[in-house]
Design an enzyme around this catalytic site. Structure first.
Site, PDB file in Angstrom:
ATOM      1  CB  VAL A  80      35.267  19.432  60.004  1.00 53.30           C
ATOM      2  CG1 VAL A  80      36.487  19.906  59.542  1.00 53.30           C
ATOM      3  CG2 VAL A  80      34.494  20.728  60.916  1.00 53.30           C
ATOM      4  CB  CYS A  81      35.209  16.661  55.067  1.00 52.80           C
ATOM      5  SG  CYS A  81      34.445  17.631  53.989  1.00 52.80           S
ATOM      6  CB  ALA A  82      39.671  17.035  52.874  1.00 48.20           C
ATOM      7  CD  GLU A  84      31.193  23.518  51.134  1.00 45.96           C
ATOM      8  OE1 GLU A  84      32.084  24.581  51.261  1.00 45.96           O
ATOM      9  OE2 GLU A  84      30.368  23.714  50.562  1.00 45.96           O
ATOM     10  CG  MET A 109      40.113  20.139  58.039  1.00 48.55           C
ATOM     11  SD  MET A 109      40.151  20.659  59.483  1.00 48.55           S
ATOM     12  CE  MET A 109      41.589  20.761  60.046  1.00 48.55           C
TER      13      MET A 109
END
Lengths: 386, 194
Positions: A80-82, A84, A109
């Site tokens: 998971v990142c901010a 993608e 997120m």
């Protein structure tokens, strides 16, 4: 990075909806959050069945050797990142390093923050239904009342597709979009919904003094009817979180308590800069107005603060009488102790809350992507939030 | 306000999403000389916290970020491997506190800041003269040989080299240690930074 024999396998995309399903079903998941430590500490995905590890993507630019031994090989691994891009970058490297069941979160997120899950709360008279929409990423709760081909949406979030879809599936037209107060933690979708479907947008007049658009006045003594069977939404003036905060009573069964009363906490009075002024209002709404209501009422708040408040089916609700025993915010006998509890040592204020308030007044018109950025982070509308 | 902060090279990462801005910055920094400053132009607002955190982890020095419309300009100085080593040779030194006291006594005290332009731009002692160490050889004559000059950098290392160079040319210099890294007195910036 070493040579690899085959790069034919790619990480699998997981949607926010699929992730929400896994969390609610308590399915095992290993989550690798590759955002920077500050963002991770501030706000992250949580669940009883989730194991989380944080390692920023920029520490993995030369390879994932540092973490590969800590990654499980016998369960799903979600990166998971901010937004993608970085999660895909890391997920690809994990697969090259021999980890097999690797997923990345679609939209990161940002999408997680915007996803809402509808849960049926109960039946209303003459076939009417009440739904709660749970925004797992931010802890926001919104509602839809459907009756006889008409629908009302309460405390809608910015992205309104889910409401429109549920209304369509039920053959209903959205006639009312209602905000219990001027929100400071998320951008309201109420006005947008109203404009799109020709509905009325209701807002408490005392919260609307600075708004720059027309609205219908949400006031005690002026019920709102939904459907021909006339399910009445009874507004109850309950100031304290904002000066206009108004709760909604539905069929003498459900109390939509906005940001005044939560399941495990109570609303904070400081987000409009008037904590001291509103302490008295908050106390009298909770300890006088609500204590006179039927203890059998089911409280349906506009937020929850931690995942322990989620029930088995993913909904958030409680009997009003029970909250007068279990909710710490309803059990502060001393006036001065109450003042202290709701004005000092409060959690940090929600990200960009001033800009969010001004957007909800119509004074600011941020772009779609700016709106997404403004809403990043937890809601923190309760005095006990972290 | 005029933007006076510049790097020795500019990297265009506008329109790029993570992880690309940092991937490209890392590649660019690998080819730079220690001490040089890079200006990275990015439009992803999330890049701000990432750049700060990444620079901190790698030892490179994050200087600051300027907002120019929708563009964020991140300034990062490539660290030298022996940057923080305590290796002061020039005999005449004073510490930060002493300089601060002398500045309070007299507004005529001359401070020479030998850090890079961008470092100076984000944060310097009010009134300090800026001549980066690399330009000192060609610009030392701009300085007044009759007054005492307090030479400062980030950690005392570049200012030590500068003191030796200026002392050899007959200037009255004092090295300020440890320098701006631990300066607690007044500072100002050349441009509005974040």
């Amino acid at each position: 990075m070493g040579m690899t024999a085959s790069r034919s396998r790619k990480p699998t995309l997981m949607t926010a909806s699929e992730l929400a399903g896994m969390i609610l079903r308590k399915e095992q998941l290993f989550l690798l959050d590759v955002r920077n430590e500050g963002d991770y500490q501030n706000w992250r995905i949580e669940g009883d069945s989730i194991t989380v590890m944080n390692k920023p993507y920029f520490e993995l630019l030369d390879g994932v050797e540092a973490i590969v031994d800590e990654c499980p090989r016998n369960q799903k691994l979600l990166v998971v990142c901010a937004k993608e891009g970085s999660s895909y970058f890391v997920a690809e490297q994990l697969m090259e390093a021999g980890i097999t069941d690797v997923y990345y979160l679609q939209g990161g997120m940002k999408s997680w923050s915007e996803h809402i899950e509808p849960v049926k709360v109960g039946e209303l008279k003459d076939g009417g239904v009440l739904y709660q929409f749970v925004r797992l990423g931010k802890g926001c709760l919104s509602y839809m009342i459907i009756s006889d081909g008409e629908a009302a949406v309460v405390d809608a979030i910015r992205l309104t597709d889910a409401y429109e879809q549920l209304a369509r599936e039920n053959g209903a037209v959205i006639k009312h979009a209602i905000d219990t107060h001027l929100h400071a933690d998320h951008i309201s979708g109420g006005r947008k919904l109203a404009e799109a479907s020709g509905a009325s947008y209701w807002l408490p007049p005392k919260d609307a003094e600075e708004t720059v658009f027309p609205y219908s006045r949400l006031e005690e003594g002026s019920p709102i009817a939904v459907g021909h069977s006339e399910i009445a939404i009874q507004p109850i003036y309950s100031p304290g979180h904002t000066i206009g905060s108004t709760s909604l009573l539905i069929e003498d069964t459900y109390l939509l308590s906005g940001d005044i009363l939560f399941v495990a906490s109570i609303g904070r009075p400081d987000l409009a800069g008037k904590a001291e002024d509103w302490v008295h209002d908050l106390r009298s709404s909770l300890y006088e107005t609500f204590s006179r209501l039927d203890p059998e009422l089911i409280v349906l708040p506009a937020h929850y603060g931690n995942r322990q408040e989620l029930r088995e089916d993913g909904s958030v609700m409680a009997r009003l009488g029970d909250l007068f025993h279990s909710n710490p915010g309803l059990n502060i006998a001393d006036q001065e102790a109450f003042r202290h509890a709701v004005t000092s040592g409060l959690p940090p204020q929600p990200h960009a809350y001033q800009e969010i308030r001004e957007t909800n007044m119509g004074k600011l018109q941020p772009s779609e992507s700016e709106q997404g950025d403004m809403e990043i982070g937890p809601n923190r509308c309760a005095i006990h939030d972290r | 306000m005029k933007n006076e902060i510049r790097g020795s090279q500019v990297l265009d990462c506008r329109g790029l999403a993570c992880p690309l801005p940092i991937v490209k910055t890392k590649k660019a920094i690998d080819t730079m000389i220690a001490g040089e400053v890079i200006e990275v132009q990015a439009t992803d607002k999330g890049s701000l916290a990432d750049f700060k955190s990444w620079a901190g982890n790698t030892g490179h020095q994050y200087l600051g970020t300027l907002h120019d419309g929708d563009v964020l300009k991140h300034f990062i100085r490539k660290a030298a491997p022996d940057e923080t080593r305590d290796e002061v040779h020039f005999a005449h030194v004073i510490d930060n506190a002493e300089l601060q006291a002398r500045l309070q006594q007299s507004d005529k005290a001359v401070v020479l800041d030998v850090r890079e332009h961008a470092e100076y731009g984000f944060n310097h002692i009010p009134g300090a003269i800026s001549i980066p160490l690399g330009e000192l050889e060609s610009r030392w004559s701009e300085l007044d040989a009759r007054t005492q000059i307090y030479v400062i950098c980030r950690t005392g290392r570049r200012s030590d080299t500068a003191c030796q160079l200026l002392h050899d040319r007959g200037l009255q210099v004092v090295n300020v240690i440890p320098g701006m890294a631990e300066w607690s007195g007044a500072t100002e910036a050349s441009a509005r930074a974040e």
